[in-house]
Motif scaffolding. Structure first.
Motif, short mmCIF file in Angstrom:
data_model
loop_
_atom_site.label_atom_id
_atom_site.label_comp_id
_atom_site.label_asym_id
_atom_site.label_seq_id
_atom_site.Cartn_x
_atom_site.Cartn_y
_atom_site.Cartn_z
N GLN A 484 0.84 -1.20 0.00
CA GLN A 484 0.00 0.00 0.00
C GLN A 484 0.88 1.26 0.00
OE1 GLN A 484 -2.65 0.05 3.32
NE2 GLN A 484 -4.01 1.56 2.41
N LEU A 485 1.94 1.22 0.81
CA LEU A 485 2.87 2.34 0.85
C LEU A 485 3.51 2.56 -0.52
CD1 LEU A 485 4.84 2.07 4.19
CD2 LEU A 485 3.62 4.06 3.32
N SER A 488 1.61 4.70 -2.71
CA SER A 488 1.43 6.11 -2.36
C SER A 488 2.34 6.97 -3.23
CB SER A 488 1.79 6.35 -0.90
OG SER A 488 0.87 5.71 -0.09
N PRO A 489 1.79 7.98 -3.89
CA PRO A 489 2.61 8.79 -4.81
C PRO A 489 3.74 9.54 -4.11
CG PRO A 489 0.37 9.69 -4.60
CD PRO A 489 0.37 8.38 -3.90
N ALA A 490 3.59 9.86 -2.84
CA ALA A 490 4.61 10.67 -2.17
C ALA A 490 5.68 9.82 -1.50
CB ALA A 490 3.94 11.57 -1.12
N PHE A 491 5.57 8.49 -1.67
CA PHE A 491 6.52 7.62 -0.97
C PHE A 491 7.63 7.17 -1.90
CE2 PHE A 491 7.88 3.59 0.98
CZ PHE A 491 8.20 4.07 2.24
N LYS A 492 8.85 7.45 -1.52
CA LYS A 492 10.00 7.05 -2.34
C LYS A 492 10.58 5.74 -1.81
CE LYS A 492 12.99 10.31 -3.54
NZ LYS A 492 13.84 11.52 -3.39
N ASP A 495 15.60 4.46 -1.16
CA ASP A 495 16.49 4.16 -0.03
C ASP A 495 16.50 2.68 0.33
OD1 ASP A 495 13.84 4.34 0.87
OD2 ASP A 495 14.50 4.71 2.93
N LEU A 496 15.39 1.98 0.01
CA LEU A 496 15.30 0.58 0.41
C LEU A 496 16.39 -0.25 -0.27
CD1 LEU A 496 11.44 0.05 0.42
CD2 LEU A 496 12.97 0.68 2.30
N LYS A 498 19.34 0.72 -0.80
CA LYS A 498 20.61 0.93 -0.08
C LYS A 498 20.60 0.32 1.31
CE LYS A 498 21.12 5.43 -2.29
NZ LYS A 498 21.02 6.85 -2.03
N THR A 499 19.47 0.51 2.01
CA THR A 499 19.47 0.13 3.42
C THR A 499 18.76 -1.18 3.69
OG1 THR A 499 17.39 1.30 3.78
CG2 THR A 499 19.41 2.56 4.10
N SER A 503 14.71 -0.15 7.58
CA SER A 503 14.21 1.13 8.05
C SER A 503 12.69 1.20 7.94
CB SER A 503 14.84 2.27 7.24
OG SER A 503 14.59 2.06 5.87
N LEU A 504 12.16 0.60 6.89
CA LEU A 504 10.72 0.61 6.69
C LEU A 504 10.01 -0.27 7.71
CD1 LEU A 504 8.24 1.41 5.12
CD2 LEU A 504 8.76 -0.36 3.45
N LEU A 507 9.83 1.30 11.03
CA LEU A 507 8.74 2.27 11.10
C LEU A 507 7.39 1.60 11.33
CD1 LEU A 507 9.36 4.89 8.28
CD2 LEU A 507 9.28 5.28 10.73
N ILE B 23 16.57 9.67 2.19
CA ILE B 23 17.86 9.21 2.71
C ILE B 23 18.96 10.23 2.44
CG2 ILE B 23 18.40 7.89 0.60
CD1 ILE B 23 19.62 5.75 2.53
N ARG B 51 7.49 17.26 -0.92
CA ARG B 51 6.60 16.52 -1.82
C ARG B 51 6.80 15.02 -1.75
NH1 ARG B 51 8.21 18.48 -6.99
NH2 ARG B 51 6.63 17.11 -7.87
N PHE B 52 8.00 14.60 -1.33
CA PHE B 52 8.24 13.15 -1.25
C PHE B 52 8.91 12.79 0.07
CE2 PHE B 52 8.28 14.16 -5.79
CZ PHE B 52 7.33 13.26 -6.26
N VAL B 53 8.60 11.61 0.53
CA VAL B 53 9.29 11.11 1.72
C VAL B 53 9.70 9.67 1.46
CG1 VAL B 53 8.11 12.56 3.43
CG2 VAL B 53 7.09 10.39 2.73
N ASP B 54 10.69 9.17 2.18
CA ASP B 54 10.95 7.73 2.16
C ASP B 54 11.08 7.26 3.60
OD1 ASP B 54 13.47 8.37 3.03
OD2 ASP B 54 14.52 7.66 1.23
N SER B 55 11.30 5.97 3.79
CA SER B 55 11.26 5.44 5.15
C SER B 55 12.41 5.98 5.99
CB SER B 55 11.25 3.91 5.14
OG SER B 55 12.33 3.43 4.38
N GLU B 86 -0.84 11.02 3.55
CA GLU B 86 -1.32 9.64 3.36
C GLU B 86 -0.26 8.65 3.83
OE1 GLU B 86 -2.15 8.57 -0.70
OE2 GLU B 86 -2.23 6.45 -0.15
N VAL B 87 0.98 8.94 3.46
CA VAL B 87 2.08 8.07 3.89
C VAL B 87 2.19 8.08 5.42
CG1 VAL B 87 4.55 7.66 3.75
CG2 VAL B 87 3.31 8.45 1.73
N LEU B 90 -0.53 5.97 6.88
CA LEU B 90 -0.30 4.53 6.71
C LEU B 90 0.69 4.01 7.74
CD1 LEU B 90 -0.10 4.16 2.82
CD2 LEU B 90 -1.86 3.24 4.34
#
Lengths: 702, 103
Positions: A484-485, A488-492, A495-496, A498-499, A503-504, A507, B23, B51-55, B86-87, B90
């Motif tokens: 689901q994450l 999400s359009p704002a989720f990059k 990094d996964l 690399k790490t 980290s996810l 969270l 990161i 505008r964007f985030v990651d874990s 939204e992120v 979640l």
């Protein structure tokens, strides 16, 4: 076509005419009047005769004269028109209609001809007919299921009738439409046609002989209606989407039926299950226990009770059979039903065995006792070496740990320990000692103050099934949340790479899946504790879980694929843990005192019995002697010779699951038995007790 | 690349973030932003241009907020756009940081 005429009477001619006109509901202008008889005045009423006139109605009244119709027409008109009008005969002579039917009902008509009809009423061909006389009028009583209308008025009681009356009997024909419906079972495997055929109830006035009084009766004829047709049913089936397994002969039967019924007009085909891969044993695997021999002096020899199988090098131990897939079925709606998938055996090669090149045969590479542990589709095959210890196990010999079977010729003394991966056979006494065996334990003499554990890994694994079950559910949710994450359009997710997923997951476990880490921790702890008894794969599995979910180690989960793999692995381990193992462990002892005995299979006490001992057996418990004091738990039921003590004092409790039974030949007072959650304490000594729960979940002793 | 601007109105400071909280922002957040914030009693972190985030970035944000809160600083996060929010939802970030942090 004839004119209606009536004979009317009165004190004088004028009155007679008026009476007649009133009855005809007409005026003088419409009738021809014939004076039949003048009145005669008598003296003091004696000799008085009324005036009689005949009034002929000039209006044509065809409708009131059904006589002119043929009988067939008449019956049709009765059935088709419930409002049928039955005219009474008003002529002083019998109507021509009555004569016309002589052939069919000669007696009746003869009777009519010959009999004295004066003042009588009769019913013929559904018509009420009568002949009144000046001094006697016939009477009729309406019956059930009809409405009698006399001269336009409904009559409910006894009534006199006259020839000039207009009588009408309304008979309401009842009819019911055919009712039908098609029911489909939940699995779409059956379509049932439920039919209630319609019918028509035809009513008819019952013919009756001339009498002064008759009660009108109605006869009913029920005519079933077969209005359901094959094509209507087929149309409905196709409307319901039923295309497979339609049984037209049943539909024909249903359509032609005159009684209510249910017909299976379409049935699907169940899928035929296949067989999983299986192992065909080519050598004897089970140790056989013979009945102990009685010596000539009456004592019992427990030494010659056991035969242990063994194989030479190069012997084919077992053949691996491939799974046979099942056959697909189909629902009545045409959906294909795949048979449940079949699985090949997963062979874990233990010590001393090798597979042939085609992978179909298991061959020994060492000599020893062949050992097969099976849990669902997972099979571990190994050759157990045997250690012979020709003396007591004591401080001088040290504890025994052996990857194979152990046979101790002597006893096991205070504080000493024998750990065998396979079987442990102790020929002497076990005194204040610990015996642990992966498979079975046999003790030929007494067990005193000791702890015996057989098939420990099985118990550990079974213990973990609940935890693993919860982990399966949580892992699925975790994977779903990550997917689901990703959407999400704002989720990059760069990094996964690399790490790793660490980290996810950290969270997610922080809050949303907070309970997940608790589960994993409990599981990892359990595996740590049972490290000695569990196979390496369990240790590695726990290690991976620890890295992935507890310390978020970079070696843990590198990407989503790793997590999906882990999800599958968790599911596999869950399946393994929730499958009952093939019973390969057992404990057999003659006598135990103040001891603790745990076994993942059956426990047999073949000698004197047990004092103050605790037995936990996942299999069946069989005791040929007594149980005095202690707790006895048997997963697959208990059969015991004698329980409790005569003097009382020590409590003895036997427990089995709700679906198992306890059989005791002699049970003393104060003994407690428990089946499922139901407990029972014996208040007095009883014989031949067979305790189980009945269908209502109540305890039954008989 | 994450950039920031600090607007100070003692005792309150507003941190305007611009770019992706990911990161690559690790060093900026840990070495530059975090030390600066510790000087104020009230800090509002304005997300309007994130505008964007990651874990990893979210992990950094959690650390930043929790570390500051331990130092007695009142932190508020404002103007989070719908996609980023939204992120956050979640991952139940509002539950982790406290719902009153988000204004």
């Amino acid at each position: 076509m004839s004119n209606r005429s009536i004979i009317s009477k009165g004190n004088n001619v004028k009155e007679a005419i008026e009476n007649g006109l009133e009855l005809l509901d007409t005026t003088k202008a419409n009738v021809d009047i014939e004076i039949v008889e003048q009145e005669k005045k008598g003296i003091l009423g004696i000799g008085f005769k009324p005036a009689v006139v005949k009034l002929i109605d000039r209006r044509t009244l065809e409708k009131q004269h059904p006589h002119s119709l043929s009988e067939d027409d008449l019956i049709k008109s009765i059935f088709s028109d419930s409002d049928n009008l039955i005219g009474s005969e008003q002529k002083s002579q019998i109507s021509p209609y009555m004569h016309s039917d002589q052939k069919n009902d000669k007696k009746f008509d003869e009777f009519l001809l010959e009999g004295d009809l004066q003042g009588k009423v009769w019913i013929k061909g559904g018509l009420i007919q009568c002949k009144d006389t000046p001094d006697r009028y016939p009477t009729i009583t309406p019956g059930k299921g009809m409405v009698l209308i006399r001269n336009g008025e409904i009559v409910t009681k006894n009534t006199i009738i006259m020839e000039r009356d207009y009588l009408k009997v309304d008979l309401v024909d009842e009819s019911k439409e055919t009712k039908w419906d098609i029911r489909i079972d939940n699995a779409n495997m059956k379509a049932i046609l439920v039919v209630q055929p319609g019918y028509k109830k035809e009513k008819k006035l019952v013919d009756q002989r001339p009498e002064h009084h008759i009660k009108l009766e109605v006869s009913e004829t029920i005519i079933p209606q077969k209005s359901l047709t094959m094509s209507v049913v087929l149309d409905k089936l196709s409307e319901l989407g039923i295309v497979h397994g339609i049984n037209t002969s049943e539909i024909t039967r249903a359509c032609g039926s005159t009684e209510a019924g249910e017909y299976i007009i379409a049935s699907g085909d169940m899928s035929q299950p296949g067989t999983n891969g299986w192992l065909e044993h080519k050598v004897e695997l089970d140790s056989t226990i013979a009945e102990p021999k009685e010596r000539s002096d009456g004592s019992i020899d427990y030494r010659e009770t056991k035969h242990i199988p063994s194989v030479e090098v190069g012997k084919v131990i077992a053949i691996i059979h491939l799974p046979v897939p099942g056959k697909a079925g189909m629902t009545i709606t045409g959906v294909k039903l795949d048979p449940s998938p079949v699985h090949a055996l997963k062979i874990v090669q233990g010590k001393g065995i090798s597979l042939t090149n085609d992978g179909r045969q298991i061959v020994s590479t060492e000599s020893g006792r062949p050992n097969v542990e099976q849990r669902g589709i997972l099979v571990k095959v190994s050759i157990m070496q045997k250690l012979y210890h020709q003396q007591d196990v004591d401080l001088s010999s040290g504890n025994i740990h052996f990857h194979g079977d152990v046979e101790v010729t002597g006893g096991v003394n205070e504080t000493m320990k024998v750990v065998a991966e396979g079987d442990a056979l102790i020929k002497g006494n076990v005194n204040m000692a610990t015996i642990i065996a992966g498979a079975s334990i046999f003790v030929n003499k007494n067990v005193i103050g000791s702890e015996l554990t057989a098939g420990k890994n099985n118990m550990l694994i079974a213990d973990m099934s609940q935890l693993l079950g919860e982990m399966v559910d949580h892992t699925k949710q975790l994977v779903a949340a990550i997917h689901q994450l990703h959407r999400s359009p704002a989720f990059k997710i760069a990094d996964l790479a690399k790490t790793g997923l660490g980290s996810l997951i950290k969270l997610l476990l922080e809050k949303k899946f907070g309970s997940y880490s608790t589960l994993v921790k409990q599981f990892v702890d359990k595996v740590q504790k049972g490290k000695g008894a569990l196979d390496d794969e369990w240790i590695q599995f726990a290690d991976l879980l620890h890295k992935s979910f507890l310390i978020y180690h970079p070696d843990g989960l590198k990407g989503l694929d790793d997590l999906t793999d882990l999800e599958k692995t968790i599911e596999q381990f869950f399946q393994i843990s929730s499958t009952d193992p093939e019973p390969n462990s057992s404990i057999t002892i003659p006598y135990a005192l103040n001891s603790q005995i745990y076994c993942s299979g059956d426990v047999s006490v073949i000698g004197q019995g047990c004092y103050n001992t605790k037995i936990r057996s996942l299999g069946a418990l069989q005791v040929k002697g007594f149980l005095r004091g202690g707790e006895y738990l048997a997963g697959k039921g208990a059969v015991i010779e004698e329980v409790g003590s005569e003097k009382g004092g020590v409590s003895t409790q036997i427990t089995v699951p709700a679906d198992q039974s306890i059989k005791i030949n002699r049970v003393m007072e104060d003994t407690v038995i428990q089946i499922g959650k139901i407990k029972h304490q014996f208040k007095e000594e009883s014989m031949y007790v067979n305790a189980r729960l009945n269908d209502e979940g109540r305890l039954q002793l008989y | 690349m994450l950039q920031f601007q600090l607007s100070v109105d003692q005792p309150k400071a507003t941190l305007y973030l611009e770019g992706d909280m990911d990161i690559d922002a690790t060093e900026i957040i840990e070495d530059e932003i975090c030390p600066v914030l510790q000087k104020y009693n009230f800090v509002e972190i304005n997300f309007i241009k994130v505008r964007f985030v990651d874990s990893t970035g979210i992990g950094l944000l959690i650390n930043l907020v929790q570390h500051s809160q331990e130092n007695g600083i009142n932190i508020a996060i404002s103007n989070v756009n719908a996609e980023v929010n939204e992120v956050f939802s979640l991952l139940q970030i509002p539950n982790i940081l406290g719902k009153d942090v988000f204004v």
